[in-house]
Scaffold this active site. Structure first.
Site, PDB file in Angstrom:
ATOM      1  N   ALA A  32      23.567  70.879  63.566  1.00 33.27           N
ATOM      2  CA  ALA A  32      22.245  70.418  63.986  1.00 33.27           C
ATOM      3  C   ALA A  32      22.245  68.914  64.250  1.00 33.27           C
ATOM      4  O   ALA A  32      23.221  68.354  64.754  1.00 33.27           O
ATOM      5  CB  ALA A  32      21.201  70.830  62.955  1.00 33.27           C
ATOM      6  N   SER A  33      21.156  68.246  63.861  1.00 31.47           N
ATOM      7  CA  SER A  33      20.982  66.824  64.209  1.00 31.47           C
ATOM      8  C   SER A  33      21.895  65.893  63.433  1.00 31.47           C
ATOM      9  O   SER A  33      21.920  64.688  63.706  1.00 31.47           O
ATOM     10  CB  SER A  33      19.527  66.419  63.980  1.00 31.47           C
ATOM     11  OG  SER A  33      18.665  67.152  64.818  1.00 31.47           O
ATOM     12  N   LEU A  34      22.655  66.420  62.464  1.00 37.09           N
ATOM     13  CA  LEU A  34      23.534  65.555  61.684  1.00 37.09           C
ATOM     14  C   LEU A  34      24.624  64.926  62.542  1.00 37.09           C
ATOM     15  O   LEU A  34      25.197  63.900  62.161  1.00 37.09           O
ATOM     16  CB  LEU A  34      24.174  66.354  60.538  1.00 37.09           C
ATOM     17  CG  LEU A  34      23.213  67.024  59.544  1.00 37.09           C
ATOM     18  CD1 LEU A  34      24.006  67.687  58.424  1.00 37.09           C
ATOM     19  CD2 LEU A  34      22.228  66.029  58.967  1.00 37.09           C
ATOM     20  N   LYS A  76      24.172  63.787  65.640  1.00 35.38           N
ATOM     21  CA  LYS A  76      23.622  62.886  66.658  1.00 35.38           C
ATOM     22  C   LYS A  76      24.181  61.464  66.557  1.00 35.38           C
ATOM     23  O   LYS A  76      24.456  60.839  67.595  1.00 35.38           O
ATOM     24  CB  LYS A  76      22.098  62.894  66.590  1.00 35.38           C
ATOM     25  CG  LYS A  76      21.490  64.207  67.095  1.00 35.38           C
ATOM     26  CD  LYS A  76      19.976  64.238  66.960  1.00 35.38           C
ATOM     27  CE  LYS A  76      19.416  65.552  67.499  1.00 35.38           C
ATOM     28  NZ  LYS A  76      17.954  65.674  67.323  1.00 35.38           N
ATOM     29  N   SER A 101      15.185  61.534  65.581  1.00 38.48           N
ATOM     30  CA  SER A 101      15.937  62.753  65.875  1.00 38.48           C
ATOM     31  C   SER A 101      15.448  63.413  67.160  1.00 38.48           C
ATOM     32  O   SER A 101      15.117  64.606  67.191  1.00 38.48           O
ATOM     33  CB  SER A 101      15.841  63.740  64.703  1.00 38.48           C
ATOM     34  OG  SER A 101      16.878  64.683  64.755  1.00 38.48           O
TER      35      SER A 101
END
Length: 649
Positions: free
Chosen positions: A330-332, A334, A388
């Site tokens: 997921a957004s980890l 980015k 995010s």
């Protein structure tokens, strides 16, 4: 009637005949005696050593002696795995007149289970009849007392004390520490291939999981031997010689048991994992997977019923979620993609987009939605990490392309083993064109790349990979291998092992590290940061990134409705973080299955653990260390002070 004629005997001829017969008989007897003497000489002189050796082989036996298994400690000297004396009930079949009747009487007295009887019958076939076989391996003190009072009724049955592995913290360390259990045929075959079969001649247990398995060669030790004299039935009469075994090494882990217990406490009733590492070394301070189980069940042989419960549980307690759990990152990821985009020149620190809540390709009907329906407005790379923003990363991934993403994210350790000293680790999936072709026999599409841009789609990762990738960011490219082993305890002192470090991740513009790390700071400390609420008013300054992993695709004409989603389709809550920001000491990776948003579930959990470390655990350790040092100084001062009766110079 005429009388019969009598023959006159020739005594001389008879004497000669007798002499000849006696001579030949004497020669024959002499020949036999000569053969006997020759054979006797051959046996007694020529083959004396050979038959003496055979004789000694029948009379003298060399028996292996098992070494004591090495102990396992945490970084502060707390014992995590020890050898505990346990009592077992053992039967010598040869000394029992009616074994079937005796077992029935024993069952009536001790409540022996059918599983224990079946195991006894199986073990009995592997032993000679005069050797003891366990019928129950872990007696309570009450059972010891009960049998001792009735032992006169059971000749050939006795209670024996043996050393057995024991894990005092039970389910707190299971997935990291592992366990030992009885050696099976597969283990024996592997030991034979490794040339270690002789070293395990007297050993019953071997490491099956975790640290116990990975560091088996260090923990086991070296077998010893005793030379004994036996009678014609194989019983020992006396010990002639003894070579003591070499005990296994006592090992010290980087794990802090108090921090591990705090992680367990925070994960109570949840499924997922918490990993805490020392940023500057890669040492793993805590690694907890929830739910867990008590490893002591496996040491003495778990019943089929209990094992089936663990194996068939819907919560999969046997799975080490920290190293084998596969989650969309997921957004980890980015911050990592932002760094790649800056390095590739696809974006600059000044690059901005207008986020209207979705991303759309020209001439393509499908839209990719942002988690915030109305969008985030004007967004640059720093704000994109802090809030995010999905739309920013849809566009960034589209510009980078899957080939660049796959190559550069691989440098952060995704799609490969981290090198952690556990065998139970998954490579996970860092998707590529070749991977999709090999897996599904399909081409790679632009839409696949766009989903990868927010850590979704085909991409999955393990929490230990995510934790490792964060450390690479925090250390500005230095790549320390995550390790559980700290060193060996030798004569009361720790002999540390070398810190493992891979070649660094080199970038062209060092300022790009500052941009990404500043955005992680903003995620926790600035007004729009997704983790600002969870980390308000801390005694330390931290940085981090929240993530929410979606587990199913929402139709284009529908909205995500958390209240009506099945429990196992709810989003995974994720968080990575480190502290202090200006001088990082610890980093964390939190994954909670089916919990919801990362900012509302994973980040608060990380906050609680970090508060415990910086506000309670670290100050207490520093105070204890200061007191210890003060005591040393005091002792030295006393030893250097002249006695009262001595005259001053």
């Amino acid at each position: 009637m005429a009388k019969a004629r009598q023959t006159i005997r020739d005594h001389s001829a008879e004497a000669n005949l007798f002499a000849r017969r006696a001579f030949f008989s004497a020669i024959f007897v002499f020949g036999l005696m000569s053969l006997l003497l020759i054979n006797l000489y051959d046996l007694q002189v020529n083959k004396h050593l050979e038959y003496q050796t055979q004789s000694n082989g029948n009379r003298i036996k060399v028996l292996p002696v098992a070494p004591n298994r090495g102990l396992i400690y945490d970084r502060n000297g707390v014992i995590l795995a020890e050898n505990k004396s346990v009592f077992s009930l053992e039967i010598i079949p040869e000394e029992v007149d009616n074994l079937e009747q005796t077992l029935a009487q024993l069952t009536e007295l001790m409540a022996i289970t059918p599983d224990e009887i079946a195991r006894f019958e199986k073990d009995k076939l592997r032993q000679r009849r005069f050797k003891p076989v366990s019928i129950r391996r872990q007696l309570t003190h009450e059972e010891v007392a009960l049998f001792s009072a009735n032992q006169h009724r059971f000749p050939g049955i006795d209670i024996k004390a043996r050393l057995s592995r024991y894990y005092p913290f039970k389910d707190t360390l299971t997935h990291m520490l592992g366990y030992v259990s009885r050696i099976n045929k597969r283990d024996l075959a592997k030991l034979k291939d490794q040339g270690q079969e002789a070293n395990y001649a007297a050993t019953h247990d071997i490491g099956k999981q975790g640290v116990e398995k990975f560091h088996e060669s260090k923990l086991h030790g070296r077998v010893g031997y005793q030379q004994v004299e036996v009678n014609n039935k194989g019983r020992i009469i006396r010990v002639l010689d003894f070579e003591p075994p070499e005990p296994g090494k006592d090992i010290v882990l980087n794990i802090d048991i108090k921090l591990q217990q705090k992680a367990q406490q925070e994960m109570a009733g949840r499924r997922g994992s918490v990993i805490i590492t020392d940023v500057k070394t890669g040492g793993v301070l805590a690694l907890y997977s929830s739910p867990s189980y008590d490893p002591n069940m496996f040491v003495h042989g778990i019943s089929q019923t209990e094992y089936s419960k663990l194996l068939n549980s819907r919560y999969s307690p046997l799975l080490n979620r920290a190293t084998q759990g596969l989650y969309p990152p997921a957004s980890l990821i980015k911050p990592h993609l932002a760094l790649i985009g800056l390095e590739e020149g696809v974006i600059t620190p000044e690059t901005e987009i207008q986020d209207r809540g979705f991303f759309k390709l020209r001439n393509v009907a499908h839209i990719w939605r942002d988690w915030k329906r109305q969008g985030h407005g004007t967004v640059d790379v720093t704000k994109a990490i802090e809030v995010s923003c999905d739309t920013f990363y849809y566009e960034l991934a589209y510009k980078l392309g899957i080939d660049s993403i796959h190559e550069r994210m691989g440098e952060f350790g995704f799609g490969n083993f981290t090198g952690l000293d556990l065998y139970e680790e998954s490579r996970a999936i860092l998707p590529s064109r070749g991977w999709k072709r090999a897996t599904f026999n399909e081409s790679w599409y632009i839409g696949d790349t766009i989903s990868v841009g927010i850590g979704q789609g085909y991409w999955n990762a393990t929490p230990i990979q995510i934790a490792n990738s964060l450390n690479i960011l925090v250390n500005r490219g230095k790549r320390f291998t995550p390790t559980l082993l700290k060193g060996y305890l030798i004569d009361g002192s720790i002999e540390n092992v070398a810190i493992e470090q891979k070649p660094p991740l080199v970038i062209n513009n060092e300022e790009n590290w500052d941009i990404v790390l500043d955005a992680l700071y903003g995620t926790v400390n600035r007004e729009n940061g997704t983790a600002r609420t969870a980390f308000r008013k801390t005694s330390y300054v931290s940085a981090g990134k929240t993530g929410t992993a979606q587990l199913f695709t929402v139709a284009q004409d529908e909205e995500y409705d958390e209240e009506n989603v099945h429990e196992y389709l709810l989003d995974n809550a994720m968080y990575i973080g480190y502290a202090p920001f200006d001088n990082p000491q610890i980093s964390m990776a939190v994954a909670i299955e089916n919990a919801g948003g990362g900012s509302s579930h994973a980040a608060p959990l990380a906050r609680n653990v970090m508060d415990y470390y910086f506000d309670e655990l670290r100050p207490a350790r520093e105070m204890a260390l200061a007191q210890k040092n003060a005591a040393k100084i005091k002792v030295i001062g006393i030893s250097l002070t002249p006695s009262s009766h001595q005259s001053s110079p």
